[in-house]
Design an enzyme around this catalytic site. Structure first.
Site, PDB file in Angstrom:
ATOM      1  N   PHE A   1       0.861  -1.185   0.000  1.00  0.00           N
ATOM      2  CA  PHE A   1       0.000   0.000   0.000  1.00  0.00           C
ATOM      3  C   PHE A   1       0.892   1.228   0.000  1.00  0.00           C
ATOM      4  CE2 PHE A   1      -2.402   3.470   1.859  1.00  0.00           C
ATOM      5  CZ  PHE A   1      -3.557   3.440   1.091  1.00  0.00           C
TER       6      PHE A   1
ATOM      7  N   ASP B   1       9.552   2.671   1.313  1.00  0.00           N
ATOM      8  CA  ASP B   1       8.351   3.334   1.821  1.00  0.00           C
ATOM      9  C   ASP B   1       8.293   3.081   3.323  1.00  0.00           C
ATOM     10  OD1 ASP B   1       5.804   3.966   2.710  1.00  0.00           O
ATOM     11  OD2 ASP B   1       4.789   3.197   0.932  1.00  0.00           O
TER      12      ASP B   1
ATOM     13  N   LYS C   1       3.095   9.904   8.298  1.00  0.00           N
ATOM     14  CA  LYS C   1       2.433   9.397   9.504  1.00  0.00           C
ATOM     15  C   LYS C   1       2.829  10.206  10.737  1.00  0.00           C
ATOM     16  CE  LYS C   1       0.042   5.777   7.937  1.00  0.00           C
ATOM     17  NZ  LYS C   1      -1.429   5.724   8.003  1.00  0.00           N
TER      18      LYS C   1
END
Length: 399
Positions: free
Chosen positions: A138, A223, A252
């Site tokens: 993702f 990532d 995040k």
């Protein structure tokens, strides 16, 4: 207003693209949240790995207030002192090189994709534009990052995807070997796959993949949007797997709840972003960067990440002890304070019951519970979480 009234207002005026719990939070403190009905919860989701230092962290709150009182925004047409300082801290704490700031994880991955293709073009390899990713990954919801995401369910209804992306089978080094060809500019990989349920690559996979990329002049993009910023007990999860990426994407918890993303790239790669090649109006906003500076100074302080590892072990050991009393827990996996509990049953009902017990945990991939507590969670809170989670599980027990 109470929870029900706020939920009704949401349904009346917002698009229905989120499945929401029937709860509205008004305030938080550390690992605790308090809803509109006055109920307290222990939060082991943290806004999906965002509340890195917990809710309403005093240092972060002061930094935000002080910066907002002096200057909120000027744009990247000018030098921004706190932005420059956060870039320095990020560079030193990760892979060196230069930093680009944006607003989110999906934007960070979009920028990394553009940077990799521009780097390849600058070297005269105009046909080498493909990005190789992995099934189950993702990487975001904007078109480049969505096209890189190896989960067809996120593509449904939005096709066609952007060309130049290839997803290979998870854990299959031979497929990666075959996919990295003359048309490839980068391999985009999460050191641990987060959204699909904290899935770990086979031992040695990432090290071998890094070697293949290095030998063929292909960029390795890590990532680390969910795994980075100390989540696994190191600044980057890449370090725990013994790899040094060419490009790292972060977001995040980088600003403990404010919108900030970052791309860190080695100097010889970063140079491909020349004036006008990419940009962001709000990226590196002074208020967001002020929060990020506190986060970085906190997690890079001596001993902090060692404590993350220790507390992660405490949580994982407690979960394995629960697994020893049950037959429906398949595995407990992860690193540091990013842990997945794979079960043989659907986990959404468990997450719902946990919420009723005052415990917030995430159900993902159908049968996995994902735990993402703040990095400064206490031992007592970990023990309480274990008790609440076990109480929310079905009554099944081993004989």
């Amino acid at each position: 207003m109470n929870n029900a009234t706020i939920a009704e207002l949401t349904a009346g005026y917002q698009m229905g693209n989120y499945t929401r719990f029937p709860v509205a939070f008004l305030r938080g403190e550390g690992a605790r949240l308090f809803d509109a009905d006055g109920r307290e919860y222990l939060d082991f989701l943290g806004g999906i790995a965002v509340a890195l230092l917990g809710h309403a962290h005093p240092g972060v709150t002061r930094a935000i207030a002080d910066q907002a009182a002096s200057l909120v925004h000027v744009s990247n047409l000018f030098h921004v002192p706190v932005q420059s300082e956060v870039a320095r801290l990020l560079s030193l704490a990760t892979i060196g090189g230069k930093v680009f700031f944006c607003n989110s994880g999906t934007e960070a991955n979009e920028a990394a994709i553009k940077l990799a293709r521009k780097w390849s073009s600058d070297r005269g390899r105009t046909d080498a534009y493909e990005i190789v990713a992995i099934d189950g990954s993702f990487h975001g919801r904007t078109y480049g990052s969505l096209s890189a995401t190896g989960q067809p369910k996120f593509h449904e209804g939005f096709g066609p995807m952007v060309p130049g992306f290839r997803a290979i089978p998870f854990g299959d080094i031979e497929s990666l070997d075959a996919a990295l060809n003359d048309k490839t500019c980068a391999f985009l990989v999460e050191p641990m796959q987060g959204e699909i349920g904290v899935r770990m690559h086979p031992p040695g996979y990432l090290e071998t993949a890094a070697g293949l990329c290095r030998d063929r002049g292909i960029l390795l993009i890590a990532d680390e949007i969910q795994t980075g910023m100390g989540r696994t007990g190191e600044m980057l999860a890449s370090k725990r797997f013994g790899i040094i990426p060419d490009i790292v994407t972060l977001a995040k918890g980088i600003a403990n709840g404010l919108p900030l993303g970052a791309v860190v790239a080695r100097d010889e790669v970063a140079v491909s972003f020349s004036p006008g090649s990419h940009g962001s109006t709000f990226g590196g906003n002074p208020v967001c960067c002020s929060a990020a500076r506190v986060v970085l100074e906190t997690i890079t302080a001596p001993g902090f990440l060692d404590e993350v590892k220790r507390k992660g072990d405490r949580l994982a050991d407690g979960l394995r002890a629960i697994a020893g009393r049950r037959s429906d827990i398949v595995s407990v996996r992860g690193m540091g304070l990013m842990i997945g509990v794979e079960m043989s049953v659907e986990t959404k009902p468990i997450a719902n019951r946990a919420l009723e017990h005052g415990f917030i945990v995430n159900a993902c991939s159908g049968n996995v519970l994902r735990l993402l507590p703040p990095l400064n969670v206490t031992d007592a809170e970990i023990d309480r979480a274990l008790s609440l989670l076990e109480a929310a599980m079905p009554e099944e027990r081993r004989s």
